[in-house]
Design a protein around this motif. Sequence first.
Motif, PDB file in Angstrom:
ATOM      1  N   LEU A   1      10.549  -7.869 -64.094  1.00 27.85           N
ATOM      2  CA  LEU A   1      10.740  -8.996 -65.010  1.00 27.85           C
ATOM      3  C   LEU A   1      10.503  -8.579 -66.463  1.00 27.85           C
ATOM      4  CD1 LEU A   1       8.920 -11.889 -63.102  1.00 27.85           C
ATOM      5  CD2 LEU A   1      11.371 -11.634 -63.449  1.00 27.85           C
ATOM      6  N   ALA A   2       9.715  -7.515 -66.627  1.00 25.55           N
ATOM      7  CA  ALA A   2       9.376  -7.104 -67.994  1.00 25.55           C
ATOM      8  C   ALA A   2      10.427  -6.183 -68.593  1.00 25.55           C
ATOM      9  CB  ALA A   2       8.015  -6.412 -67.999  1.00 25.55           C
TER      10      ALA A   2
ATOM     11  N   ARG B   1      -6.562   2.263 -58.707  1.00 30.57           N
ATOM     12  CA  ARG B   1      -5.196   1.840 -59.037  1.00 30.57           C
ATOM     13  C   ARG B   1      -4.420   2.986 -59.663  1.00 30.57           C
ATOM     14  NH1 ARG B   1      -5.935  -3.553 -59.976  1.00 30.57           N
ATOM     15  NH2 ARG B   1      -5.959  -4.566 -57.973  1.00 30.57           N
TER      16      ARG B   1
ATOM     17  N   ALA C   1       0.558   0.847 -58.068  1.00 34.76           N
ATOM     18  CA  ALA C   1       0.832  -0.393 -58.799  1.00 34.76           C
ATOM     19  C   ALA C   1       2.328  -0.689 -58.817  1.00 34.76           C
ATOM     20  CB  ALA C   1       0.304  -0.285 -60.231  1.00 34.76           C
TER      21      ALA C   1
ATOM     22  N   LEU D   1       7.259  -7.697 -60.279  1.00 30.30           N
ATOM     23  CA  LEU D   1       6.672  -8.197 -61.518  1.00 30.30           C
ATOM     24  C   LEU D   1       7.110  -7.323 -62.696  1.00 30.30           C
ATOM     25  CD1 LEU D   1       4.941 -10.635 -61.884  1.00 30.30           C
ATOM     26  CD2 LEU D   1       2.907  -9.246 -61.584  1.00 30.30           C
ATOM     27  N   TYR D   2       7.018  -5.998 -62.508  1.00 27.59           N
ATOM     28  CA  TYR D   2       7.422  -5.113 -63.596  1.00 27.59           C
ATOM     29  C   TYR D   2       8.893  -5.294 -63.938  1.00 27.59           C
ATOM     30  CZ  TYR D   2       3.019  -2.550 -63.235  1.00 27.59           C
ATOM     31  OH  TYR D   2       1.701  -2.201 -63.239  1.00 27.59           O
TER      32      TYR D   2
ATOM     33  N   ASP E   1       3.707  -3.987 -57.268  1.00 23.19           N
ATOM     34  CA  ASP E   1       4.113  -5.022 -58.226  1.00 23.19           C
ATOM     35  C   ASP E   1       5.481  -4.774 -58.849  1.00 23.19           C
ATOM     36  OD1 ASP E   1       1.772  -6.507 -57.953  1.00 23.19           O
ATOM     37  OD2 ASP E   1       0.709  -5.223 -59.369  1.00 23.19           O
TER      38      ASP E   1
ATOM     39  N   LYS F   1      -0.561 -11.946 -65.673  1.00 20.22           N
ATOM     40  CA  LYS F   1      -1.182 -11.395 -64.455  1.00 20.22           C
ATOM     41  C   LYS F   1      -2.328 -10.472 -64.852  1.00 20.22           C
ATOM     42  CE  LYS F   1       1.212 -13.470 -61.492  1.00 20.22           C
ATOM     43  NZ  LYS F   1       0.660 -14.704 -62.074  1.00 20.22           N
TER      44      LYS F   1
ATOM     45  N   VAL G   1       4.648 -12.000 -66.795  1.00 18.18           N
ATOM     46  CA  VAL G   1       4.098 -10.686 -66.462  1.00 18.18           C
ATOM     47  C   VAL G   1       2.744 -10.494 -67.159  1.00 18.18           C
ATOM     48  CG1 VAL G   1       4.481  -8.200 -66.610  1.00 18.18           C
ATOM     49  CG2 VAL G   1       6.390  -9.724 -66.126  1.00 18.18           C
TER      50      VAL G   1
ATOM     51  N   TRP H   1      -0.682   4.520 -60.808  1.00 10.66           N
ATOM     52  CA  TRP H   1       0.586   3.920 -61.227  1.00 10.66           C
ATOM     53  C   TRP H   1       1.537   3.797 -60.054  1.00 10.66           C
ATOM     54  CZ3 TRP H   1       1.818   1.063 -65.079  1.00 10.66           C
ATOM     55  CH2 TRP H   1       1.092   1.161 -66.274  1.00 10.66           C
TER      56      TRP H   1
ATOM     57  N   TYR I   1       8.506 -12.300 -69.758  1.00 14.18           N
ATOM     58  CA  TYR I   1       7.468 -11.413 -70.268  1.00 14.18           C
ATOM     59  C   TYR I   1       6.107 -12.097 -70.242  1.00 14.18           C
ATOM     60  CZ  TYR I   1       6.132  -7.168 -72.793  1.00 14.18           C
ATOM     61  OH  TYR I   1       5.588  -5.961 -73.139  1.00 14.18           O
TER      62      TYR I   1
ATOM     63  N   PRO J   1      12.756  -7.816 -71.561  1.00 10.35           N
ATOM     64  CA  PRO J   1      11.966  -7.998 -72.783  1.00 10.35           C
ATOM     65  C   PRO J   1      11.560  -6.674 -73.418  1.00 10.35           C
ATOM     66  CG  PRO J   1      11.208  -9.504 -71.106  1.00 10.35           C
ATOM     67  CD  PRO J   1      12.204  -8.615 -70.451  1.00 10.35           C
TER      68      PRO J   1
ATOM     69  N   ASP K   1      -4.638  -8.777 -63.399  1.00  9.71           N
ATOM     70  CA  ASP K   1      -4.995  -7.496 -62.789  1.00  9.71           C
ATOM     71  C   ASP K   1      -3.809  -6.562 -62.667  1.00  9.71           C
ATOM     72  OD1 ASP K   1      -3.735  -9.062 -61.033  1.00  9.71           O
ATOM     73  OD2 ASP K   1      -5.099  -8.737 -59.331  1.00  9.71           O
ATOM     74  N   LEU K   2      -2.789  -6.819 -63.461  1.00  5.22           N
ATOM     75  CA  LEU K   2      -1.621  -5.943 -63.434  1.00  5.22           C
ATOM     76  C   LEU K   2      -1.928  -4.657 -64.185  1.00  5.22           C
ATOM     77  CD1 LEU K   2       1.468  -5.975 -62.589  1.00  5.22           C
ATOM     78  CD2 LEU K   2       1.894  -6.469 -64.994  1.00  5.22           C
ATOM     79  N   LYS K   3      -1.625  -3.539 -63.557  1.00  2.00           N
ATOM     80  CA  LYS K   3      -1.884  -2.271 -64.230  1.00  2.00           C
ATOM     81  C   LYS K   3      -0.945  -2.127 -65.424  1.00  2.00           C
ATOM     82  CE  LYS K   3      -2.487   2.642 -63.301  1.00  2.00           C
ATOM     83  NZ  LYS K   3      -3.862   2.762 -63.791  1.00  2.00           N
ATOM     84  N   GLY K   4      -1.509  -1.727 -66.539  1.00  2.00           N
ATOM     85  CA  GLY K   4      -0.687  -1.536 -67.736  1.00  2.00           C
ATOM     86  C   GLY K   4      -0.486  -2.803 -68.535  1.00  2.00           C
TER      87      GLY K   4
END
Lengths: 323, 302
Positions: free
Chosen positions: A40-41, A25, A30, A37-38, A34, B113, B110, A27, B107, A44, B115-118
């Motif tokens: 969404l972060a 994996r 990833a 997904l990121y 994803d 998950k 996120v 970066w 948040y 926050p 297996d999310l990297k980081g």
Amino acid sequence: MSTVETPPRVQQPRPSPPARVRPRRTWRRALRRDWQLYSLAVLPLVFFLIFRYLPMIGNVIAFRRYQPGGALFGEYWVGLHYFKMFWSDPTFWRVFTNTLVIGGLTLLFIFPMPIVLALLLNEVRSRFFKRFVQTISYMPHFLSIVVVAGIILQMVAMDGAVNQAVKAIGQDPISFIQQPGWFRPIYITSEMWQTVGWGTILYLAALTTVDNELYEQARVDGANRWRQTWHVTLPGIRPTMMTLLILNIGMFMAVGFEKILLLYNPLTYPTADVISTYVYRVGVVSGSFSYAAAIGLFESIIGLVLVFSANAISRRTVGTGLW
Amino acid sequence: MVTVQAPKARPRGIRPSRGYRVFQAVNGVVLTGVVLVTLYPFVNIVARSFSGEQYIRSGQVNLWPKGFNLTTYKTVMSDSMFWTNYRNTIVYTVVATAISIVLTTCYAYVLSKKDLKGRGILVGIAVFTMFFHGGLIPNYVLVSQLGMRNTIWAIVLPNAINVFNLLVMKAFFESLPVELEEAAAVDGLNTYQILLRIVLPLSKAVIATMVLFYAVSFWNSWFSAFLYMDKLERFPVTVYLRNLISSATGGSDVTTASDVALQVGANIVAVTIVLTMLPIMLVYPFIQRYFVSGVMLGAVKG
């Protein structure tokens, strides 16, 4: 989705590879896979960065001279000037002592109460009565601290309920809120009223997980209720007790800031004034931001050290900790 | 009392000893005492709110109103500033809760998950703030410098995410079956669609709990408004009440403490207290169990 490689459909006798090695994996990979997904972060993270981490960095104004309206991180370095200042400030030592005393009293009186109440509730056999006691005792927790302070001040006012009792036993009414000697009893009593019920929740949950067979065995061994409580129940809820104790020790320095701010007055400063209320007055009211920030930083660092050491001690002695 | 209940299933042959029965009785008395002590201040404040000022002054009001009247309620409720501040509380609570829910949900989703990297870093960023925080002064300076004084943002933004709530939500999302989302992904839904159409509909209960958590805490909050607002018409009702109390009890002015005490009637303070806590008291029986389950979920998985 488009980049997903199609799995081999052809049924061939494969030379059994080690179950498809998971791709390393990186970066880049990833992020490409994803990114939604990121994304969404992001907001926050912006929140944490601005409103949590920026103020941590903002503590540099404790080492720099800050002027209201000036640069966010102060004008120029003054080193430990402000720390030396509070070191020789008699008011600082007064509020420091008060913080320790109130924190200590809180730990001594407030921490064990939910355990006692939970043990008592646990012995209640009528479900209805148990629920009833719980519902009522949780109630003060849901009130605004302003409402709580208002109720307390009404209770201990010259014409309040407490003084009615004082008069009933033939004494003169006492002006509780103006006497330094009464501040701590009022604070601790009201804190108990407000938090004891709510504090039982976690202990009651922990009590349900204690293995019933242990009680059976203890009974076979001839242990009475007290011994069962001592040897089975208390060890059963020890992890919960330790966790909450660590958290309480971590908050040792941050004793009920808002409540004290609402309840104290210059007459009760000698016993009521704590570090955080002093920081508030020095910084926000008088505008000595750098000086107040230095005291505040000192307080948070003690708090942090307390949590970490309590956790370390707890891990070493009873084997449970927060992390 | 007449119908003797069959004793609950206890191991045969082990009858509760005499000592234990005594303990049960004492326990019942003690817990009844806890209930009475908890309730007493509420009853007292309500009694004061309906009483005449002169009866309160002479220390005659205890559990029952003396000189029953509703005029104090009329006085307080005819103060337009009270209603302005009451409305502010509602607006602040609604806006703040909405923002908090969106940020926390995003948040938490996120973080859930595995297996999310980081992911570990993202969790750490949030959890560390539980143990160390900037402190009052840097926060004050920051909010002031951002120009948020006297705006709703000073109340809404600095407390937008509560890490405890975040962990509760994360734990809930982690408990959802992974297969559902995988199936949705196979059907061609992207992450946003999965969150909106699959995950959120399944999470109504936890979101409702979070709405309660945030709404109650914003409804009850007073300090950020007290700190960052200096216009009367921007105050929430909690600050209105705080100012009333501090003028009634002499606040910070030592010399005039006893004189000022005469200015704001104890019954006016009592009425304002009752009106401020009324909404919470009304919903309390319905929300209490959600809080309890939320706290336990957070404690188990936190």
